[in-house]
Design a protein around this motif. Structure first.
Motif, PDB file in Angstrom:
ATOM      1  N   HIS A  15       0.408  -1.342   0.425  1.00  0.00           N
ATOM      2  CA  HIS A  15      -0.491  -0.215   0.871  1.00  0.00           C
ATOM      3  C   HIS A  15       0.695   0.702  -0.321  1.00  0.00           C
ATOM      4  O   HIS A  15       0.747   2.231  -1.191  1.00  0.00           O
ATOM      5  N   SER A  16       1.718   1.555   0.560  1.00  0.00           N
ATOM      6  CA  SER A  16       3.410   2.320   0.705  1.00  0.00           C
ATOM      7  C   SER A  16       3.784   2.356  -0.887  1.00  0.00           C
ATOM      8  O   SER A  16       4.011   3.844  -0.609  1.00  0.00           O
ATOM      9  N   THR A  17       3.742   1.815  -1.027  1.00  0.00           N
ATOM     10  CA  THR A  17       4.710   1.497  -1.837  1.00  0.00           C
ATOM     11  C   THR A  17       4.218   2.018  -3.810  1.00  0.00           C
ATOM     12  O   THR A  17       4.932   3.188  -4.582  1.00  0.00           O
TER      13      THR A  17
ATOM     14  N   GLU B  40      -2.304   9.711   4.332  1.00  0.00           N
ATOM     15  CA  GLU B  40      -2.001  10.642   3.060  1.00  0.00           C
ATOM     16  C   GLU B  40      -2.433  10.313   1.827  1.00  0.00           C
ATOM     17  O   GLU B  40      -2.633  10.853   0.940  1.00  0.00           O
ATOM     18  N   LEU B  41      -3.254   9.345   2.145  1.00  0.00           N
ATOM     19  CA  LEU B  41      -3.783   8.864   0.759  1.00  0.00           C
ATOM     20  C   LEU B  41      -5.333   8.728   0.521  1.00  0.00           C
ATOM     21  O   LEU B  41      -6.237   8.914   2.033  1.00  0.00           O
ATOM     22  N   LEU B  42      -6.292   9.734  -0.354  1.00  0.00           N
ATOM     23  CA  LEU B  42      -7.267  10.613  -0.332  1.00  0.00           C
ATOM     24  C   LEU B  42      -8.206   9.935  -1.393  1.00  0.00           C
ATOM     25  O   LEU B  42      -7.210   9.206  -2.702  1.00  0.00           O
ATOM     26  N   GLY B  43      -8.581   9.109  -0.595  1.00  0.00           N
ATOM     27  CA  GLY B  43      -9.326   8.319  -1.919  1.00  0.00           C
ATOM     28  C   GLY B  43      -9.613   7.004  -2.204  1.00  0.00           C
ATOM     29  O   GLY B  43      -8.753   6.157  -1.295  1.00  0.00           O
TER      30      GLY B  43
END
Length: 160
Positions: free
Chosen positions: A105-107, A126-129
């Motif tokens: 997910h972070s990569t 920090e992921l939006l949506g």
């Protein structure tokens, strides 16, 4: 790459790329040695060895470029399978957590497959949506392997 493997399932063949790079570095050292010695001594034998090494490097660069284009679908499917295994492992045992899923997910800056609700704790803050990881894996790896193929063939052309 070790972070992408679930628990004890280590993708040993991913390390093959590192071995190839070490081998290519050793070959480049040999090429430099043969080139310098051959030019200094004006030896046809050593210059022939230099040419042979350059030919091998040229073939390796072309092969890398071609395999990057041809093997793109296989690489994408394999990484998607690794993601789905980590995803299913997390759904089976949420208390245990899954570092592999968090790394994916972070990569790839994505979260989940159809929905991010089931795996929300492993998603980047920090992921939006919502971004589908299966689609993100396909698009990112496709672009990166295409770039590797172009660079490999470009360097081979420069070698000529």
């Amino acid at each position: 790459m070790k972070d992408f493997s679930s628990e004890d399932k280590s993708p040993e063949y991913f390390y093959m790329g590192l071995y190839v790079l070490v081998g290519a570095g050793a070959l480049m050292m040999a090429v430099g040695f043969f080139g310098c010695c051959g030019a200094t001594r004006e030896s046809q034998c050593v210059l022939g060895s230099f040419f042979t090494c350059l030919l091998v490097i040229f073939a390796a660069e072309i092969t890398t470029g071609v395999f990057a284009f041809i093997g793109k679908d296989v690489a994408i499917r394999h990484v998607q399978t690794m993601y789905e295994e980590a995803y299913n492992d997390y759904l089976r045992d949420k208390e245990k957590g899954n570092g592999t899923l968090t790394t994916f997910h972070s990569t790839f800056q994505c979260c989940g497959k159809e929905s991010s609700e089931q795996v929300q704790p492993t998603c980047p803050k920090e992921l939006l949506g919502h971004k589908n990881c299966i689609d993100e894996i396909e698009s990112i790896i496709s672009v990166k392997l295409q770039l590797i193929g172009i660079v490999g063939i470009g360097i081979a052309g420069l070698t000529v």
